[in-house]
Design a protein around this motif. Structure first.
Motif, PDB file in Angstrom:
ATOM      1  N   LYS A   1       0.838  -1.206   0.000  1.00 57.61           N
ATOM      2  CA  LYS A   1       0.000   0.000   0.000  1.00 57.61           C
ATOM      3  C   LYS A   1       0.869   1.250   0.000  1.00 57.61           C
ATOM      4  CE  LYS A   1      -4.051  -2.181   2.087  1.00 57.61           C
ATOM      5  NZ  LYS A   1      -5.062  -2.133   3.174  1.00 57.61           N
ATOM      6  N   GLU A   2       1.524   1.504   1.123  1.00 60.97           N
ATOM      7  CA  GLU A   2       2.367   2.699   1.205  1.00 60.97           C
ATOM      8  C   GLU A   2       3.778   2.467   0.667  1.00 60.97           C
ATOM      9  OE1 GLU A   2      -1.101   3.317   3.513  1.00 60.97           O
ATOM     10  OE2 GLU A   2       0.390   1.721   3.785  1.00 60.97           O
ATOM     11  N   TRP A   3       4.204   1.227   0.565  1.00 56.14           N
ATOM     12  CA  TRP A   3       5.523   0.941  -0.008  1.00 56.14           C
ATOM     13  C   TRP A   3       5.513  -0.423  -0.694  1.00 56.14           C
ATOM     14  CZ3 TRP A   3       8.447  -3.240   1.830  1.00 56.14           C
ATOM     15  CH2 TRP A   3       8.078  -3.767   3.068  1.00 56.14           C
ATOM     16  N   HIS A   4       6.432  -0.569  -1.638  1.00 59.59           N
ATOM     17  CA  HIS A   4       6.538  -1.797  -2.430  1.00 59.59           C
ATOM     18  C   HIS A   4       8.014  -2.112  -2.619  1.00 59.59           C
ATOM     19  CE1 HIS A   4       2.300  -1.215  -3.799  1.00 59.59           C
ATOM     20  NE2 HIS A   4       2.641   0.052  -3.654  1.00 59.59           N
ATOM     21  N   ILE A   5       8.315  -3.393  -2.746  1.00 63.42           N
ATOM     22  CA  ILE A   5       9.661  -3.807  -3.117  1.00 63.42           C
ATOM     23  C   ILE A   5       9.562  -5.127  -3.868  1.00 63.42           C
ATOM     24  CG2 ILE A   5      10.174  -5.114  -0.988  1.00 63.42           C
ATOM     25  CD1 ILE A   5      13.061  -3.921  -1.210  1.00 63.42           C
TER      26      ILE A   5
ATOM     27  N   ASP B   1      18.848  -8.201 -11.822  1.00 60.74           N
ATOM     28  CA  ASP B   1      19.886  -8.534 -10.854  1.00 60.74           C
ATOM     29  C   ASP B   1      19.884  -7.581  -9.666  1.00 60.74           C
ATOM     30  OD1 ASP B   1      20.803 -10.698 -12.331  1.00 60.74           O
ATOM     31  OD2 ASP B   1      22.120  -9.428 -13.548  1.00 60.74           O
ATOM     32  N   GLY B   2      18.755  -6.972  -9.404  1.00 65.85           N
ATOM     33  CA  GLY B   2      18.665  -6.051  -8.279  1.00 65.85           C
ATOM     34  C   GLY B   2      17.264  -5.985  -7.725  1.00 65.85           C
ATOM     35  N   LEU B   3      17.015  -4.954  -6.912  1.00 63.59           N
ATOM     36  CA  LEU B   3      15.710  -4.733  -6.296  1.00 63.59           C
ATOM     37  C   LEU B   3      15.190  -3.366  -6.696  1.00 63.59           C
ATOM     38  CD1 LEU B   3      16.489  -5.860  -2.618  1.00 63.59           C
ATOM     39  CD2 LEU B   3      15.637  -7.274  -4.500  1.00 63.59           C
ATOM     40  N   LEU B   4      13.865  -3.238  -6.705  1.00 64.52           N
ATOM     41  CA  LEU B   4      13.224  -1.953  -6.955  1.00 64.52           C
ATOM     42  C   LEU B   4      12.311  -1.657  -5.774  1.00 64.52           C
ATOM     43  CD1 LEU B   4      13.380   0.065  -9.323  1.00 64.52           C
ATOM     44  CD2 LEU B   4      11.141  -0.798 -10.049  1.00 64.52           C
ATOM     45  N   TYR B   5      12.635  -0.588  -5.044  1.00 70.76           N
ATOM     46  CA  TYR B   5      11.831  -0.138  -3.906  1.00 70.76           C
ATOM     47  C   TYR B   5      11.087   1.127  -4.308  1.00 70.76           C
ATOM     48  CZ  TYR B   5      10.565   2.005   0.535  1.00 70.76           C
ATOM     49  OH  TYR B   5       9.857   2.597   1.560  1.00 70.76           O
ATOM     50  N   GLU B   6       9.804   1.240  -3.888  1.00 67.44           N
ATOM     51  CA  GLU B   6       9.013   2.413  -4.249  1.00 67.44           C
ATOM     52  C   GLU B   6       8.112   2.817  -3.097  1.00 67.44           C
ATOM     53  OE1 GLU B   6       5.960   3.957  -7.787  1.00 67.44           O
ATOM     54  OE2 GLU B   6       6.606   1.847  -7.712  1.00 67.44           O
TER      55      GLU B   6
ATOM     56  N   ARG C   1       7.837   8.804  -1.782  1.00 67.79           N
ATOM     57  CA  ARG C   1       8.987   9.680  -1.988  1.00 67.79           C
ATOM     58  C   ARG C   1       9.707   9.393  -3.300  1.00 67.79           C
ATOM     59  NH1 ARG C   1      10.900  12.153   2.682  1.00 67.79           N
ATOM     60  NH2 ARG C   1      13.032  12.051   1.881  1.00 67.79           N
ATOM     61  N   GLY C   2       9.380   8.248  -3.915  1.00 72.27           N
ATOM     62  CA  GLY C   2      10.018   7.943  -5.189  1.00 72.27           C
ATOM     63  C   GLY C   2      10.463   6.496  -5.294  1.00 72.27           C
ATOM     64  N   VAL C   3      11.302   6.225  -6.271  1.00 73.85           N
ATOM     65  CA  VAL C   3      11.769   4.872  -6.585  1.00 73.85           C
ATOM     66  C   VAL C   3      13.273   4.796  -6.346  1.00 73.85           C
ATOM     67  CG1 VAL C   3      12.002   3.140  -8.417  1.00 73.85           C
ATOM     68  CG2 VAL C   3       9.945   4.562  -8.291  1.00 73.85           C
ATOM     69  N   ILE C   4      13.719   3.685  -5.774  1.00 73.25           N
ATOM     70  CA  ILE C   4      15.147   3.466  -5.538  1.00 73.25           C
ATOM     71  C   ILE C   4      15.538   2.114  -6.115  1.00 73.25           C
ATOM     72  CG2 ILE C   4      16.997   3.327  -3.822  1.00 73.25           C
ATOM     73  CD1 ILE C   4      15.206   4.728  -1.851  1.00 73.25           C
ATOM     74  N   GLU C   5      16.594   2.107  -6.877  1.00 72.16           N
ATOM     75  CA  GLU C   5      17.169   0.845  -7.340  1.00 72.16           C
ATOM     76  C   GLU C   5      18.221   0.398  -6.327  1.00 72.16           C
ATOM     77  OE1 GLU C   5      18.705   1.295 -11.255  1.00 72.16           O
ATOM     78  OE2 GLU C   5      16.744   1.727 -12.166  1.00 72.16           O
TER      79      GLU C   5
END
Length: 443
Positions: free
Chosen positions: A232-236, A241-246, A249-253
């Motif tokens: 809901k408030e965050w996803h990962i 070959d990596g992770l995507l967090y959202e 505040r935005g998206v982080i690889e």
């Protein structure tokens, strides 16, 4: 604080063990959940729990330690001074109390334990309560930017819950465990763990069963505590070959985590979400990436690559994990299945020791149709260990054939050439690391 006469350096560890043994006699029960006794002791000690660095308070059934490992690594990579309190220890008690990234020195631990023993003056208090009081003294006296505080058991009546206003709370995945203390249903257990929530304090929530999430949300609504929930408030998720967090505040690889297993992706997400919804929200992205990649936590899918046990499995592989309930077994099974896809020529052989309070059959059932065999053993250091024969009965009832052993070495030899997984208890993991060396790394 009055200091006792200092013993010679070589005697600190043994004297600490003697004090800790005396602490076990201060209460007729090992576990008796309450806040009254620890609050009384803390008041006599000057209320150190009211003078701590900003606290990240972490509860849950599985993943607490790994989440703290990611938080610790990320914050240290950002140049922060980090204290941490975790339990149980694997080899020595001082592992539980980490000051600025290092286990407390045995001499300092001796001084704190001695002081708490004197101030308590033989009053009834549990082992965890009085040792937590000693930890709070250590954290008050040593400056730091943050304290990572792991709940010992449950949450609502856990000794760590004396912290009135943490910086942020986190609840990792909840499952059935410790029912004799927390309740028989997932709703009851979740309500106990949601007891760490505080009025107006944000809480990061890992993926939960519907009943667990409803219990957490009900408590949060009572306290007007903002929730930051997975999905809901965050996803990962894994991406290539990596992770995507959202989050908002935005998206982080991010890189793949330094701890093995797909379940660690969620633990990374909880750690990152907790940081981004706290005063550390502006943490350097490169520090996050280094922390995720460099985090280490012993006995969590740790590969052992030397020593007598390693030699006993011959051309096989040797892995160590302290998971001890069906939910943890499910995670381990998935990790073993992934390994089997990559290296399919090594059948799985379990070497299992468990405490007699655990759902052994439920644990073994997760490995049905995957484990070729199981070798059950008693945990040599624990009086409340299940016997090898009783564990074998539970494994056979779950559909896994095997044999009971008295010797850990012989149990490993029975899996020669296999992928051998030492599992079932953190106490077994601690015994393995203490007796058979501690040079292994996660691979």
């Amino acid at each position: 604080m009055k200091k006792p006469p200092p013993p010679d350096c070589a005697g600190f560890v043994s004297r600490n063990e003697a004090i800790l043994e005396r602490f076990l006699a201060l209460h007729p029960k090992i576990i008796d959940l309450s806040l009254t006794r620890v609050e009384t002791l803390l008041e006599r000690l000057g209320n150190p729990h009211k003078h701590l660095p900003p606290v990240f308070h972490v509860a849950g059934t599985n993943g607490k330690g790994s989440t703290i490992a990611f938080l610790d690594a990320c914050l240290q990579a950002d140049g922060r001074r980090v204290h941490a309190y975790t339990s149980p220890h694997l080899v020595r008690f001082n592992e539980r109390i980490r000051l600025d990234g290092k286990a407390i020195h045995p001499e300092r631990l001796y001084q704190l334990l001695h002081h708490c023993e004197e101030i308590n003056d033989r009053n009834t208090v549990t082992y965890f309560e009085i040792t937590s009081a000693a930890a709070f003294l250590a954290f008050r006296e040593t400056p730091a930017d943050v304290l990572l505080l792991e709940v010992g058991l449950g949450g609502r009546l856990d000794a760590t819950n004396v912290v009135a206003r943490p910086e942020i709370c986190a609840i990792t995945p909840i499952g059935l465990d410790h029912q004799q203390f927390l309740g028989e249903t997932i709703e009851e257990i979740s309500a106990e763990k949601a007891g760490i929530l505080k009025e107006g304090v944000g809480a990061v929530i890992a993926p939960q069963e519907t009943a667990a999430l409803q219990a957490i949300e009900a408590r949060a609504e009572e306290l007007n505590a903002p929730l930051y929930r997975y999905g809901k408030e965050w996803h990962i998720a894994r991406q290539g070959d990596g992770l995507l967090y959202e989050d908002e505040r935005g998206v982080i690889e991010l890189p793949l985590p330094g701890l093995l297993g797909a379940h660690q992706i969620i633990n990374v997400g909880v750690a990152v979400a907790a940081l981004r919804h706290s005063r550390f929200a502006e943490i350097n992205i490169d520090a996050l990436r280094r922390g995720v990649e460099q985090a280490r936590w012993r006995a969590r899918l740790q590969r052992l690559e030397n020593g007598a046990l390693f030699e006993a499995v011959g051309e096989g592989e040797l892995w160590l994990d302290g998971g001890h309930n069906p939910a943890a077994a499910r995670i381990l099974r998935e990790a073993m299945e992934e390994m089997n896809k990559a290296r399919p020529n090594k059948p799985l052989h379990l070497v299992a020791g468990m405490m007699d309070t655990k759902d052994a059959q439920g644990f073994f059932a997760e490995f049905k149709n995957l484990a070729r065999s199981v070798a059950t053993i008693p945990i040599p250091t624990e009086q409340r260990s299940a016997s090898a024969k009783s564990l074998l009965t539970e494994a056979q009832a779950a559909g896994i054939k095997g044999e009971a052993f008295d010797s850990l070495l012989e149990a490993c030899r029975a899996g020669k050439g296999c992928r051998v997984l030492l599992c079932g208890s953190l106490y077994l993991a601690g015994y393995v690391l203490a007796e058979y060396g501690n040079q292994a790394e996660n691979r």
